[in-house]
Design a protein around this motif. Structure first.
Motif, PDB file in Angstrom:
ATOM      1  N   LEU A  23     -19.912 -51.869 -70.407  1.00 18.67           N
ATOM      2  CA  LEU A  23     -19.072 -50.775 -69.926  1.00 18.67           C
ATOM      3  C   LEU A  23     -19.894 -49.513 -69.696  1.00 18.67           C
ATOM      4  N   PHE A  24     -20.665 -49.106 -70.705  1.00 16.95           N
ATOM      5  CA  PHE A  24     -21.399 -47.844 -70.608  1.00 16.95           C
ATOM      6  C   PHE A  24     -22.590 -47.932 -69.659  1.00 16.95           C
ATOM      7  N   ALA A  25     -23.000 -49.143 -69.325  1.00 19.58           N
ATOM      8  CA  ALA A  25     -24.061 -49.309 -68.330  1.00 19.58           C
ATOM      9  C   ALA A  25     -23.508 -49.262 -66.907  1.00 19.58           C
ATOM     10  N   GLY A  26     -22.175 -49.138 -66.788  1.00 15.59           N
ATOM     11  CA  GLY A  26     -21.555 -49.069 -65.470  1.00 15.59           C
ATOM     12  C   GLY A  26     -21.500 -50.396 -64.747  1.00 15.59           C
ATOM     13  N   LYS A  27     -21.510 -51.502 -65.525  1.00 12.78           N
ATOM     14  CA  LYS A  27     -21.565 -52.830 -64.921  1.00 12.78           C
ATOM     15  C   LYS A  27     -20.268 -53.614 -65.088  1.00 12.78           C
ATOM     16  N   TRP A  28     -19.194 -52.934 -65.437  1.00 16.27           N
ATOM     17  CA  TRP A  28     -17.916 -53.643 -65.585  1.00 16.27           C
ATOM     18  C   TRP A  28     -17.430 -54.116 -64.218  1.00 16.27           C
TER      19      TRP A  28
END
Length: 372
Positions: free
Chosen positions: A332-337
């Protein structure tokens, strides 16, 4: 022709609101159809019931059975006894039940024993987990109902395997999404928005109420602590279900970024969901709403009766092991959702399709025009 509509718990109210509106439209078009709204009283406090009626424009029920409280068996029995009297006093052409709560099961049994047809909105969904009370309610209701309004092709296939015929199945979409789309422009911030200094995409929303997550207090504490440990210091907003509240009272939690609230009204809660970075939940209905609003969702369950929210939508099934949270939060926090999409017929017009089907099933025609 009269239809009796059953509602008893918070999830029901979002599903009946658009159906009632669609029936009103048919009445205005001259169709000879009426309905009687019966509130079983399964959820009887203002936060879980009355505020939803007010916010969603649901008319005052014609009857409130006031059958809330007690064990599941006591509540089921109370609803059945009181609904039998209601249906004897006010005969109906068809009983319309929604969802998978105790009221759904209890009123379906009463109607069928009184030889009244039953139509089930949100039929055919299955989690495969017989330990869930909702799964038993779904299976029993669908075993005896006559007509089935479904949210997905997966639900249709489940019902076909159980012997239902094409004439009984109506793939109409999702009434929850009708309510969501109609009211989205009306969402507004609850008090916790200001209290916690929230900003869009800079907080998480959490809801927990299922026995597997909340009944064992040590497990509940570990689960919440793991969520907070991986939240990157973002505020976590936790509207607490009454079932969960009694367990939280005995758990010592000390997290400055964890904000508890009482159950929120529909408009306030969905304002939080729509603006959240992600939702962590064990609710089924919330996964549908996050899918349509494009909000990342993590479901803390081992199975789901709404697989389309995972295969098509933004939901990921993590299970009940707290260790699954860390890699999901990193994603989520890596922006990969995943971006996700919207399932077929989740378009805001489901209730219209249900109303059309009811008119056809009951052979209801428009009333003759009055001669001046």
């Amino acid at each position: 022709m009269q239809i009796t509509i059953i509602a008893g718990a918070r999830p029901n109210f979002m599903k009946i609101a658009p159906v009632i509106a669609a029936l009103h439209n048919k009445q205005q078009q001259g169709y000879n159809i009426s309905y009687r709204l019966v509130h079983t009283g399964q959820h009887y406090d203002a936060n879980m019931s009355q505020s939803f009626f007010e916010q969603l424009g649901i008319p005052e029920p014609h009857a409130n059975l006031e059958a809330g409280g007690g064990t599941q068996a006591e509540q089921t029995a109370n609803i059945m006894v009181r609904f039998e009297k209601e249906l004897m006093a006010h005969p109906s052409s068809l009983v319309l039940v929604v969802g998978d709560v105790t009221s759904t099961l209890a009123c379906s049994i009463v109607a069928k024993k009184m030889h009244v047809k039953v139509a089930h909105v949100e039929a055919g969904i299955r989690s495969g987990d017989i330990t869930m009370p909702e799964e038993i309610n779904r299976m029993v209701t669908d075993a005896i109902a006559d007509y089935f309004f479904t949210t997905s092709e997966i639900a249709n296939e489940n019902l076909r395997r159980e012997g239902k015929t094409a004439e009984q199945l109506f793939f109409v979409g999702n009434t929850m999404i009708d309510t969501l789309l109609k009211n989205r422009s009306r969402f507004y911030a609850p008090p916790v928005w200001e209290q916690a200094g929230l900003q869009p995409q800079q907080y998480l929303v959490m809801t927990l109420h299922r026995p597997a997550n909340v009944d064992e207090e040590d497990h509940l504490a570990i689960l919440i602590n793991e969520i907070m440990h991986n939240s990157r210091q973002l505020p976590v907003i936790f509207p607490v279900h009454p079932r969960t509240a009694k367990h939280l009272e005995r758990i010592a939690l000390a997290h400055p970024n964890l904000y508890f609230t009482t159950p929120l009204g529909y408009l306030e809660f969905n304002y939080l969901v729509a603006n959240a970075k992600a939702v962590i939940t064990d609710s089924g209905g919330i996964t549908e709403e996050t899918t349509v609003m494009g909000v990342p969702c993590m479901t803390l369950r081992d199975s789901t009766e709404r697989p389309e929210t995972c295969t098509i939508g933004t939901n990921v099934l993590l299970g009940t092991d707290p260790a699954a949270l860390e890699p999901a939060m990193e994603l989520l926090f890596a922006g990969k959702w995943k971006q996700g999409g919207i399932p077929p017929l989740w378009d805001g017009h489901t209730a219209e399709r249900i109303a059309d089907a009811l008119l056809a099933l009951l052979s209801i025609q428009t009333q003759p025009a009055q001669v001046a």
